[in-house]
Design a protein around this motif. Structure first.
Motif, PDB file in Angstrom:
ATOM      1  N   PRO A 151       0.837  -1.193   0.000  1.00 36.57           N
ATOM      2  CA  PRO A 151       0.000   0.000   0.000  1.00 36.57           C
ATOM      3  C   PRO A 151       0.873   1.245   0.000  1.00 36.57           C
TER       4      PRO A 151
ATOM      5  N   GLN B 188      -4.122   3.569   5.958  1.00 33.88           N
ATOM      6  CA  GLN B 188      -5.336   4.374   5.947  1.00 33.88           C
ATOM      7  C   GLN B 188      -5.401   5.218   7.213  1.00 33.88           C
TER       8      GLN B 188
ATOM      9  N   SER C  59      -4.367  10.800   3.661  1.00 33.47           N
ATOM     10  CA  SER C  59      -2.978  10.368   3.577  1.00 33.47           C
ATOM     11  C   SER C  59      -2.576  10.454   2.117  1.00 33.47           C
ATOM     12  N   TRP C  60      -1.550  11.275   1.832  1.00 33.04           N
ATOM     13  CA  TRP C  60      -1.225  11.558   0.431  1.00 33.04           C
ATOM     14  C   TRP C  60       0.283  11.685   0.254  1.00 33.04           C
TER      15      TRP C  60
ATOM     16  N   GLN D  54       2.022   9.288  -5.003  1.00 29.12           N
ATOM     17  CA  GLN D  54       0.691   8.690  -4.976  1.00 29.12           C
ATOM     18  C   GLN D  54      -0.256   9.637  -5.687  1.00 29.12           C
TER      19      GLN D  54
ATOM     20  N   ILE E  17      -5.529   8.727   0.119  1.00 27.85           N
ATOM     21  CA  ILE E  17      -6.341   7.717   0.787  1.00 27.85           C
ATOM     22  C   ILE E  17      -7.193   8.439   1.829  1.00 27.85           C
TER      23      ILE E  17
ATOM     24  N   ALA F 269     -13.051   6.144  -2.057  1.00 24.21           N
ATOM     25  CA  ALA F 269     -11.614   6.217  -1.764  1.00 24.21           C
ATOM     26  C   ALA F 269     -11.316   5.852  -0.320  1.00 24.21           C
ATOM     27  N   GLY F 270     -12.340   5.764   0.509  1.00 26.92           N
ATOM     28  CA  GLY F 270     -12.156   5.384   1.902  1.00 26.92           C
ATOM     29  C   GLY F 270     -12.427   3.916   2.177  1.00 26.92           C
TER      30      GLY F 270
ATOM     31  N   PRO G  57      -8.181  -0.143   1.767  1.00 32.09           N
ATOM     32  CA  PRO G  57      -7.158   0.001   0.724  1.00 32.09           C
ATOM     33  C   PRO G  57      -6.303  -1.244   0.503  1.00 32.09           C
TER      34      PRO G  57
ATOM     35  N   ASP H 123      -6.433   3.752  -5.342  1.00 28.32           N
ATOM     36  CA  ASP H 123      -6.621   4.987  -4.577  1.00 28.32           C
ATOM     37  C   ASP H 123      -8.088   5.380  -4.493  1.00 28.32           C
TER      38      ASP H 123
ATOM     39  N   PRO I 156     -10.686   1.332  -4.053  1.00 30.06           N
ATOM     40  CA  PRO I 156     -10.109   0.005  -3.845  1.00 30.06           C
ATOM     41  C   PRO I 156     -11.159  -1.075  -3.622  1.00 30.06           C
TER      42      PRO I 156
ATOM     43  N   ARG J  50       1.154  -2.239  -6.725  1.00 33.83           N
ATOM     44  CA  ARG J  50       0.060  -2.140  -5.753  1.00 33.83           C
ATOM     45  C   ARG J  50      -1.196  -2.863  -6.215  1.00 33.83           C
TER      46      ARG J  50
END
Length: 694
Positions: free
Chosen positions: A29, A33, A39-40, A44, A48, A297-298, A301, A363, A366, A428
């Motif tokens: 990953p 998360q 989270s970036w 990427q 996330i 996106a949440g 992941p 991203d 998922p 990934r």
């Protein structure tokens, strides 16, 4: 000897010490998360998001006017930036309005009725700074300028009418910026103003192309605008068929960094828009009908990559691989592909199919990627849509107004940035084959070969008779195969060319033919019918195969290194534990053992091979010693299984993937011995690949 190390962020947690187990986890990953916020990391494409709330507030898009959609999608992005709590639903989704939320087990409140829509704004009014006022009657592109300004200031874009309705509902937000006094009558003037005054305040990693009016096929008032609001991205729409407007759009893309940026949305036309972003090494995720990305996106992941079956033994026959188009379009993955996938459940498994899909789903959705992976048969193979991480058109082969034939990405540094990002997402997502639209120059192919080590091969194509489009092998490793037909729309067209090629075949060595079919016309049942027809006409002489098998079989036939661990005759053993888990084609399973002096894996190729490369995908233990777990090891080779020679020894390795090019080693047997199993004394390996020639 060339060593390629890949370090792609922290590993997910695994159980502690124990014997062999088939634990499922995400080996690479980009980031863990977050419990809250985004989270970036660098490299990427998209952030996330935190996991969605247990119960999401929902509203149906059709309950909103165009400018209300602008406001509510911005509210969704601003609120979901902290934690996804608002879900926009589309009644017109072909797969069904609630299909994905139910599939992914998202808790949903009943959608708010039209008359109660302002209750949603009232509930979350404290999470925005105010409103940005705009007037679309002066220029509809003010919707995009207001969306950009509001995203930067964590505010909501509203018209005077929307603001009046909010006040009538008891919502009184301050005006943080008033754009209604600006005189920007043309798109060029407005976006030049945006570039000068707002673009420098964006982080320039995401740009959203969204049509703010109904000209030529309808407008785009909510799709992916939530992502723009959450990330503070610029929202633009310039006519890429217009030379002057295209030049203004270039000023935005020029400031973006290849390998750390992505475009969402779409363009006036495919071949005037995609090549323009391509000039700067920026891929596009076609997303002009993608809904609620800030929720999806949440979703979890951790990607679970399906195992890969062993390829068939190489025979002197015709091998055909069929690729289904359009998977780079994430709205297609969300809508039409779901319909085709579920609707073909009785057919899938009877014919090998290669489904193009967007690596960027790791991203932005998922959970959707995992749905397809979890329900795939052994005959379903996934490959990247064009041309890797985001739709890139390195070389255009189809002339259209404003889109001349020729190379589009000529700067090696930008090409390398795109290639590196593509490799990260190949790792990934577990994808091993790419489809290129349309072609690649020698420089571009060299970049792919150097940086995209996870690729078995890639297809290239031409939509016109461009003589220079050809297959070939780059640097003795990465194969490019020219499609016989790039976008077939009927069995008759494909069958005719197959018969022609088979008649020309001398029968002295295997023949390999690849085709791409148009997703909207060539459903899986039609490909199955074609396979059955060919079996009747050429019994025992034709095999449709998965793309990963196709490229490995072709390499085997032509003396190019192929993955010996996919060969049917290769056998794996272990001192202890289930050795097969280290050679099942999936990094989402792993071999492990805690038995001392039995921490080894042995491979028997069935006959001597010339080994050129090996790859080990490591499995972490989740503890303080994670970075060193099973990363100190010795490689040995043997001709008889008794007398062993050391080939390579690795110590102090911190990478998630160890990828080593070797001086040719003649061997029938290959052995990996773990020298340092880490603090808990448990050796773990997710996957081993060994490349060689017969």
């Amino acid at each position: 000897m060339r060593k390629i190390g890949l370090l792609m962020g922290s590993l997910a947690l695994l159980p502690g010490a124990g014997h062999a187990q088939a634990s499922r986890y995400a080996p690479y990953p980009a980031a863990q998360q977050p419990s809250e916020g985004l989270s970036w990391p660098k490299g990427q494409a998209l952030p996330i998001f935190a996991a969605p709330a247990e119960k999401l507030d929902t509203i149906v898009v059709q309950a909103l006017s165009k400018d209300e959609q602008i406001t509510f999608s911005a509210l969704q992005g601003q609120v979901n930036r902290k934690q996804p709590r608002i879900l926009l639903l589309d009644e017109r989704s072909g797969e069904g309005r609630d299909t994905w939320p139910k599939t992914l087990k998202l808790g949903m409140a009943e959608p708010l009725p039209r008359e109660a829509k302002w209750d949603l704004v009232k509930k979350y009014a404290g999470e925005v700074t105010g409103v940005v006022l705009y007037d679309p009657s002066k220029n509809p592109h003010f919707r995009n300028l207001a969306g950009t300004a509001a995203g930067i200031q964590r505010a909501l874009p509203v018209t005077r009418e929307v603001m009046a309705d909010m006040k009538a509902a008891g919502i009184d937000l301050k005006v943080v910026e008033d754009l209604t006094g600006l005189d920007l009558p043309s798109p060029m003037e407005l976006y030049a103003h945006m570039h000068k005054h707002y673009w420098p305040k964006c982080d320039r990693r995401v740009i959203v192309n969204a049509k703010p009016h109904d000209q030529r096929g309808g407008g785009d008032y909510h799709h992916t605008r939530d992502i723009a609001a959450a990330t503070g991205a610029a929202v633009v729409w310039l006519d890429t068929q217009n030379d002057k407007q295209r030049d203004v759009l270039r000023t935005f893309f020029r400031d973006m960094k290849a390998g750390d940026g992505i475009a969402l949305g779409w363009y006036s036309t495919e071949r005037t828009g995609i090549p323009l972003a391509t000039e700067f090494g920026i891929g596009t995720l076609p997303a002009d009908f993608f809904v609620s990305g800030s929720v999806y996106a949440g979703t979890d992941p951790r990607i679970t990559v399906p195992p890969v079956p062993r390829m068939p033994a190489l025979e002197n026959k015709v091998y055909i691989s069929v690729f289904i188009s359009d998977g780079d379009n994430i709205q297609y993955v969300q809508h039409a592909m779901r319909q085709a996938w579920d609707g073909s459940s009785e057919v899938r498994g009877k014919v090998p199919l290669n489904w193009t899909i967007a690596p960027g789903l790791v991203d932005i959705a998922p959970g959707m990627l995992n749905y397809y992976y979890a329900h795939a048969t052994s005959q379903d193979c996934f490959v990247t849509g064009p041309s890797g991480m985001g739709y890139l058109m390195p070389v255009n082969t189809l002339t259209e107004p404003g889109a001349p034939i020729g190379p589009k990405l000529t700067e090696p540094a930008r090409m390398d940035g795109y290639s590196r990002m593509t490799e990260t997402y190949l790792q990934r997502s577990g994808l091993r084959v790419a489809t290129i639209w349309d072609d690649m120059t020698p420089m571009q192919r060299a970049s792919y070969e150097k940086h995209c080590r996870n690729l078995y091969g890639a297809t290239v194509q031409n939509f016109k008779d461009v003589p220079e489009v050809a297959g070939g092998v780059q640097n003795g490793r990465l194969r490019f195969d020219k499609l016989v037909i790039p976008y077939a729309g009927s069995n008759e067209h494909m069958h005719g060319t197959m018969v022609e090629r088979i008649r020309e075949w001398d029968g002295k060595s295997p023949l390999f033919l690849s085709y791409q079919v148009e997703a909207w016309k060539m459903r899986p049942e039609r490909v199955l019918a074609l396979q059955e027809q060919l079996e009747r006409e050429y019994p025992g002489k034709i095999s449709l195969v998965r793309a990963d098998h196709y490229f490995n079989l072709m390499n085997q036939a032509e003396g190019v290194p192929y993955n010996l661990c996919l060969a049917p005759e290769t056998v794996v053993k272990a001192g202890a534990g289930d050795a097969a888990l280290a050679m099942d084609g999936s990094p989402s399973t792993h071999w492990s053992t805690a038995e001392k002096d039995k921490r080894w894996l042995g491979f028997d190729f069935g006959a001597p091979k010339e080994v050129r490369r090996y790859v080990i995908r490591h499995a972490g233990d989740g503890g303080a010693e994670e970075s060193r777990n099973s990363r100190a090891f010795t490689i040995q080779s043997s001709m008889d299984g008794k007398s062993w020679k050391q080939v390579h020894k690795v110590t102090g390795n911190l990478h998630n993937v160890t990828d080593i090019d070797l001086s040719p080693v003649k061997a029938r047997y290959f052995k990996v011995t773990i020298d340092d199993a880490g603090a808990d004394s448990t050796a773990r390996i997710a996957e081993v690949e060994i490349f060689g020639i017969n």
